[in-house]
Design a protein around this motif. Sequence first.
Motif, PDB file in Angstrom:
ATOM      1  N   GLU A  22      -2.876   9.845   2.501  1.00 60.00           N
ATOM      2  CA  GLU A  22      -3.962   8.895   2.065  1.00 60.00           C
ATOM      3  C   GLU A  22      -3.496   7.832   1.318  1.00 60.00           C
ATOM      4  N   GLU A  23      -4.301   6.859   1.207  1.00 59.20           N
ATOM      5  CA  GLU A  23      -3.654   5.556   0.562  1.00 59.20           C
ATOM      6  C   GLU A  23      -3.949   5.813  -0.895  1.00 59.20           C
ATOM      7  N   ARG A  37       1.237   5.173   0.477  1.00 56.22           N
ATOM      8  CA  ARG A  37       0.317   6.393   1.208  1.00 56.22           C
ATOM      9  C   ARG A  37       1.068   7.670   0.666  1.00 56.22           C
ATOM     10  N   THR A  50       9.006  -0.229   2.301  1.00 51.84           N
ATOM     11  CA  THR A  50       8.104   0.536   3.136  1.00 51.84           C
ATOM     12  C   THR A  50       8.364   1.924   3.165  1.00 51.84           C
ATOM     13  N   LYS A 100      -5.102   5.102  -4.413  1.00 56.08           N
ATOM     14  CA  LYS A 100      -6.102   4.143  -5.129  1.00 56.08           C
ATOM     15  C   LYS A 100      -5.922   4.874  -6.512  1.00 56.08           C
ATOM     16  N   ASP A 150       5.765   4.765   1.965  1.00 52.19           N
ATOM     17  CA  ASP A 150       5.388   5.870   3.246  1.00 52.19           C
ATOM     18  C   ASP A 150       5.520   7.161   2.466  1.00 52.19           C
ATOM     19  N   ASP A 151       4.905   7.908   1.738  1.00 51.58           N
ATOM     20  CA  ASP A 151       4.922   8.988   1.007  1.00 51.58           C
ATOM     21  C   ASP A 151       6.463   9.238   0.321  1.00 51.58           C
ATOM     22  N   MET A 194       1.022  -1.313  -0.029  1.00 48.91           N
ATOM     23  CA  MET A 194      -0.038  -0.019  -0.253  1.00 48.91           C
ATOM     24  C   MET A 194       0.951   1.227  -0.082  1.00 48.91           C
TER      25      MET A 194
END
Length: 447
Positions: A13-14, A3, A351, A16, A355-356, A1
Amino acid sequence: MVRIYNSLTKQLEEFKPLRENEVSMYVCGPTVYDSMHIGNSRPVVFFDTVVRFFKYLGYKVTYVSNFTDIDDKIIARAQETGLKEEEVSERYIKEINETYKRLNCLPHDYNPKVTESIPEIIAFISLLLEKGYAYEVEGDVYFDVLKIRDYGIISSQTVENLISGARIEENERKRNPVDFTLWKKTETGLNWPSPWGRGRPGWHTECVVMVDSLFKGKIDIHGGGTDLKFPHHDNEIAQAIAAYDHMIANFWIHNGRIDLSGEKMSKSLGNVIWADELLDQVSHQVYRLMMLNVPYRQPLNYKDELLNQAENDYEKIKRAYNGLFRKLEEAGEVEAETNAEIEAIREKFVTAMADDFNTANAITAIFKAVKLANVYTREKNPPYGKMKSLLQNFQDFLWILGIETGIKPLTEAEKDLIKRYREARKEKNYQLSDALREEIISRGLEL
Ligand SMILES: [Zn+2]
């Protein structure tokens, strides 16, 4: 995921995507009247890294960045130099394209130019007039900001604030001082016929029109430097709300600026370092590491120490990566064999990026790979399977940050040269080994 910090909502925000496994991204490009300075190159390096990371994750990325080739600054530069405006813009487009390559950026999918989008821009302004969001005054066309409820969403300013802050130039022709120009009546410089007479488009319309004509609707990411939030991006969004009832992109991403001696780096202040000049001094790897060592949303205060640190970092990364590469080359065919330690490093890297796009933490993960590579290559019985797995991951990390070392497999002649060098040393024939060593170094090989 993944972000992402979204400037629209001011929160993480995730991500999508609008279409599964695809990313559509547009980043405002340069006005082509001058060379690129390192402040201008920060979004170039950062968004290239974003593209690379999405590609690594398996997304199909479409990345567009424009060239603003109509502007008062281009007209001024043409007058100064006696060149035509087209000659000024062509010269800098060529130069900036070269700088993109020198920075090791992946090619953009499209680089639209304003001069090639005039019919679409005129049609767009006509649409805004038809819908009642714009008005014409004697050949000029303005956008009626008060018609947009959410005006100022990116920079978090209200129309009232903007008016009372008096940051806006007064203009009697405008209904409201915050209204901005869509079409400027002029016969100076490049100009085109339009339903409102001869003139040229204002700056804020081109990106809205280019995004819509290339992507046919809303996109995933719109990016740019933080200095573009107001008025440019607020004005882009206002027009898109008016014309299409959306905000161009689901995610708006802004990179921080670059300061020099505590001041914003800008041509008007005269305190700039040109990207090409710095690239004459340091490799693109060092350049990119220097930028990516600072999280993108923070301002980057440029100083020599930052560059020195990046130089040291890159030296360590290169030595470890190339050492691993050569050692594996000696081993011949090896099957990759991962382990928990390698997986943990990969996890840490991914990760951090997810993470942005925390490239600073991703670089920390790379140093874990450096450490492990050095342990493996020094072992008496090198664990080749693990080394191969580590190398594959290491390679991916360097590719994502655009700092590949460029090492290539040895040719037969090079292998022979190294073999002869080692034999000479074994036989303590130092005269020969020194001569061979020099040849090896002159070919850019490392021992
Ligand atoms: Zn733009």
